[in-house]
Design an enzyme around this catalytic site. Structure first.
Site, PDB file in Angstrom:
ATOM      1  N   ARG A   1      51.952  40.001  30.826  1.00  0.00           N
ATOM      2  CA  ARG A   1      52.750  39.307  31.850  1.00  0.00           C
ATOM      3  C   ARG A   1      53.257  37.960  31.327  1.00  0.00           C
ATOM      4  O   ARG A   1      53.276  36.963  32.032  1.00  0.00           O
ATOM      5  CB  ARG A   1      51.915  39.063  33.117  1.00  0.00           C
ATOM      6  CG  ARG A   1      51.468  40.299  33.833  1.00  0.00           C
ATOM      7  CD  ARG A   1      52.644  41.051  34.459  1.00  0.00           C
ATOM      8  NE  ARG A   1      52.197  42.105  35.342  1.00  0.00           N
ATOM      9  CZ  ARG A   1      51.858  43.329  34.961  1.00  0.00           C
ATOM     10  NH1 ARG A   1      51.918  43.664  33.678  1.00  0.00           N
ATOM     11  NH2 ARG A   1      51.465  44.219  35.837  1.00  0.00           N
TER      12      ARG A   1
ATOM     13  N   SER B   1      51.503  42.208  42.492  1.00  0.00           N
ATOM     14  CA  SER B   1      50.245  41.509  42.228  1.00  0.00           C
ATOM     15  C   SER B   1      50.496  40.007  42.296  1.00  0.00           C
ATOM     16  O   SER B   1      51.376  39.499  41.596  1.00  0.00           O
ATOM     17  CB  SER B   1      49.722  41.829  40.829  1.00  0.00           C
ATOM     18  OG  SER B   1      49.522  43.210  40.674  1.00  0.00           O
TER      19      SER B   1
ATOM     20  N   GLU C   1      50.640  35.192  39.334  1.00  0.00           N
ATOM     21  CA  GLU C   1      51.624  35.892  38.507  1.00  0.00           C
ATOM     22  C   GLU C   1      53.048  35.411  38.828  1.00  0.00           C
ATOM     23  O   GLU C   1      53.822  35.135  37.919  1.00  0.00           O
ATOM     24  CB  GLU C   1      51.474  37.403  38.727  1.00  0.00           C
ATOM     25  CG  GLU C   1      52.167  38.235  37.686  1.00  0.00           C
ATOM     26  CD  GLU C   1      52.152  39.716  38.004  1.00  0.00           C
ATOM     27  OE1 GLU C   1      53.085  40.182  38.669  1.00  0.00           O
ATOM     28  OE2 GLU C   1      51.204  40.398  37.570  1.00  0.00           O
TER      29      GLU C   1
HETATM   30  N1  EPU Z   1      40.462  47.334  42.773  1.00  0.00           N
HETATM   31  C1  EPU Z   1      39.547  47.057  43.750  1.00  0.00           C
HETATM   32  N2  EPU Z   1      39.986  46.539  44.947  1.00  0.00           N
HETATM   33  C2  EPU Z   1      41.289  46.319  45.184  1.00  0.00           C
HETATM   34  C3  EPU Z   1      42.234  46.593  44.165  1.00  0.00           C
HETATM   35  C4  EPU Z   1      41.791  47.102  42.967  1.00  0.00           C
HETATM   36  O1  EPU Z   1      38.357  47.254  43.578  1.00  0.00           O
HETATM   37  O2  EPU Z   1      41.600  45.875  46.287  1.00  0.00           O
HETATM   38  C5  EPU Z   1      40.016  47.944  41.523  1.00  0.00           C
HETATM   39  C6  EPU Z   1      40.455  49.419  41.503  1.00  0.00           C
HETATM   40  O3  EPU Z   1      39.518  50.230  42.087  1.00  0.00           O
HETATM   41  C7  EPU Z   1      40.605  49.697  40.037  1.00  0.00           C
HETATM   42  C8  EPU Z   1      40.987  48.363  39.456  1.00  0.00           C
HETATM   43  O4  EPU Z   1      40.681  47.370  40.424  1.00  0.00           O
HETATM   44  O5  EPU Z   1      39.380  50.086  39.493  1.00  0.00           O
HETATM   45  C9  EPU Z   1      42.434  48.306  39.043  1.00  0.00           C
HETATM   46  O6  EPU Z   1      43.267  48.505  40.165  1.00  0.00           O
HETATM   47  P1  EPU Z   1      44.757  49.054  40.012  1.00  0.00           P
HETATM   48  O7  EPU Z   1      44.785  50.306  39.217  1.00  0.00           O
HETATM   49  O8  EPU Z   1      45.366  49.103  41.374  1.00  0.00           O
HETATM   50  O9  EPU Z   1      45.504  48.012  39.107  1.00  0.00           O
HETATM   51  P2  EPU Z   1      45.473  46.418  39.066  1.00  0.00           P
HETATM   52  O10 EPU Z   1      44.736  45.995  37.853  1.00  0.00           O
HETATM   53  O11 EPU Z   1      45.013  45.876  40.367  1.00  0.00           O
HETATM   54  C10 EPU Z   1      47.579  46.209  37.547  1.00  0.00           C
HETATM   55  C11 EPU Z   1      48.886  45.475  37.572  1.00  0.00           C
HETATM   56  C12 EPU Z   1      49.882  46.163  38.482  1.00  0.00           C
HETATM   57  C13 EPU Z   1      50.085  47.577  37.981  1.00  0.00           C
HETATM   58  C14 EPU Z   1      48.736  48.303  37.945  1.00  0.00           C
HETATM   59  C15 EPU Z   1      48.829  49.660  37.312  1.00  0.00           C
HETATM   60  C16 EPU Z   1      48.373  43.165  37.094  1.00  0.00           C
HETATM   61  C17 EPU Z   1      48.242  41.781  37.637  1.00  0.00           C
HETATM   62  N3  EPU Z   1      48.685  44.107  37.983  1.00  0.00           N
HETATM   63  O12 EPU Z   1      47.030  46.105  38.852  1.00  0.00           O
HETATM   64  O13 EPU Z   1      51.105  45.475  38.394  1.00  0.00           O
HETATM   65  O14 EPU Z   1      50.988  48.284  38.807  1.00  0.00           O
HETATM   66  O15 EPU Z   1      47.801  47.546  37.143  1.00  0.00           O
HETATM   67  O16 EPU Z   1      49.044  49.528  35.933  1.00  0.00           O
HETATM   68  O17 EPU Z   1      48.222  43.364  35.904  1.00  0.00           O
HETATM   69  C18 EPU Z   1      52.349  43.691  39.349  1.00  0.00           C
HETATM   70  O18 EPU Z   1      52.200  43.087  38.296  1.00  0.00           O
HETATM   71  O19 EPU Z   1      52.997  43.200  40.315  1.00  0.00           O
HETATM   72  C19 EPU Z   1      51.724  44.992  39.528  1.00  0.00           C
HETATM   73  C20 EPU Z   1      51.736  45.646  40.685  1.00  0.00           C
END
Ligand code: EPU
Length: 340
Positions: free
Chosen positions: A166, A240, A336
């Site tokens: 990012r 995010s 972000e």
């Molecule tokens: N999780 C929780 N609680 C929550 C949300 C997530 O426990 O409320 C846990 C999930 O269970 C999972 C882990 O966190 O084990 C990761 O969650 P998720 O796959 O939803 O991805 P993320 O790390 O929360 C990142 C990116 C997203 C992108 C997704 C998929 C960042 C800041 N965000 O989210 O990007 O779509 O991975 O690759 O890196 C964005 O940047 O705006 C965005 C949406």
């Protein structure tokens, strides 16, 4: 050309949080020539400047006392091949998701994992958009930038863009004033699906797809995102709100010992990424509502405008989230979006 610049313009429809803020001056430009003319206009030449794409990575907490330029430059053209990759030049003003869809329709897969990301093509390299196992930097040949100092357009290759998680040179050195006017994507001629991300794997299994086409991956990603992330047309948000924090191996071990279910990934180089959504949820803040701002109940990493929130209200909630995560885990969450 003066007529292109408007005064005292509401930015509400130009940011996906849907918060109110006014730009002292505003111009939407459809070409590099228009951009050059606007920047040289005597009324705005020396004022602070903000460049907007789709407005999906910004939180306005006050009026902007300068010039806001919205980049609406169109364009989509095949640009030959380079090193076994199809090159496609796309104007910065094109919508990102529509471009991903169009590429697939033209038999040019490679960015389907990045489907449904809001915002414009020109904004994509600024924060190096990434999702479901792919980052833009892996599918990019170069970025075309307008340099206000010289008034000309130059091309930065991927190395010069200094991409990180990012992150890019456009975020690190915004004072350079470079404005992205186009990108040249580099898409694999020998495409293989990227389906290692658990959510994608599960979704494809659910759909009984064992040898996914690029369209299958696209459809799966659209379905996953639609379930987890709010549609900015309906609920104001910027995806995010925080980056997933990166910590040292020792720090991760300490945290895992104290909180065995903490979600973390090895990202190499002796460092680990923590899932910020998990940290926020563990603080009991998933679904929290503070006035007209909230933490999205289906993905704690997303802050939402429940209707009529001000940027300041959303920022106050962001600070509460940061404070809670710091107090419980000793981890700092970094926003972000750009907070203005
Ligand atoms: N999780 C929780 N609680 C929550 C949300 C997530 O426990 O409320 C846990 C999930 O269970 C999972 C882990 O966190 O084990 C990761 O969650 P998720 O796959 O939803 O991805 P993320 O790390 O929360 C990142 C990116 C997203 C992108 C997704 C998929 C960042 C800041 N965000 O989210 O990007 O779509 O991975 O690759 O890196 C964005 O940047 O705006 C965005 C949406």
């Amino acid at each position: 050309m003066e007529s292109q610049i408007q005064c005292a313009v509401s930015l509400r429809s130009f940011n996906t949080f849907g918060v109110e803020a006014r730009a002292a001056f505003f111009a939407a430009v459809r070409s590099v020539d228009q951009l050059r003319d606007v920047l040289m206009d005597a009324r705005v030449r020396d004022l602070p400047r903000l460049v907007l794409g789709g407005g999906s990575n910004v939180l306005f907490t006050k009026d902007f006392d300068g010039l806001v330029v919205k980049i609406d430059i169109p364009g989509y053209a095949r640009a030959g091949e380079d090193d076994g990759r199809h090159l496609v030049h796309v104007g910065a003003g094109e919508a990102w998701h529509a471009t991903v869809d169009r590429l697939l329709g033209d038999g040019l897969p490679g960015v389907e994992n990045l489907a449904l990301i809001p915002g414009s093509v020109g904004a994509a390299p600024i924060q190096n958009i990434g999702a479901y196992g792919i980052e833009l930097a892996e599918r990019l040949h170069s970025v075309q930038v307008f340099e206000p100092a010289s008034g000309s357009v130059s091309s930065l290759d991927v190395e010069a863009c200094r991409f990180g998680y990012r992150d890019s040179i456009f975020k690190q050195r915004p004072a350079d004033g470079r404005i992205v006017v186009g990108v040249t994507l580099a898409l694999p001629t020998h495409w293989v699906p990227v389906v290692g991300y658990a959510d994608v794997e599960h979704e494809l299994k659910r759909r009984d797809v064992s040898h996914p086409s690029a369209r299958d991956v696209f459809d799966a990603v659209v379905a996953i995102r639609s379930r987890k992330l709010p549609d900015p047309q309906q609920v104001g948000n910027a995806g995010s709100f925080f980056k997933n924090p990166v910590v040292s191996r020792a720090r991760r071990q300490e945290l895992v010992d104290r909180f065995p279910s903490i979600v973390n990934y090895d990202i190499g180089g002796g460092r680990d990424k923590l899932a910020a959504g998990w940290l926020i949820e563990a603080c009991g803040l998933k679904g929290a509502v503070r006035g007209r701002a909230g933490v999205y109940p289906r993905q704690a990493l997303v802050l939402v405008n429940l209707g009529g929130a001000t940027g300041a209200e959303i920022l106050a909630l962001a600070r509460e989230v940061q404070d809670a995560v710091r107090a419980r885990f000793g981890v700092e969450l970094e926003p972000e979006p750009t907070v203005l």
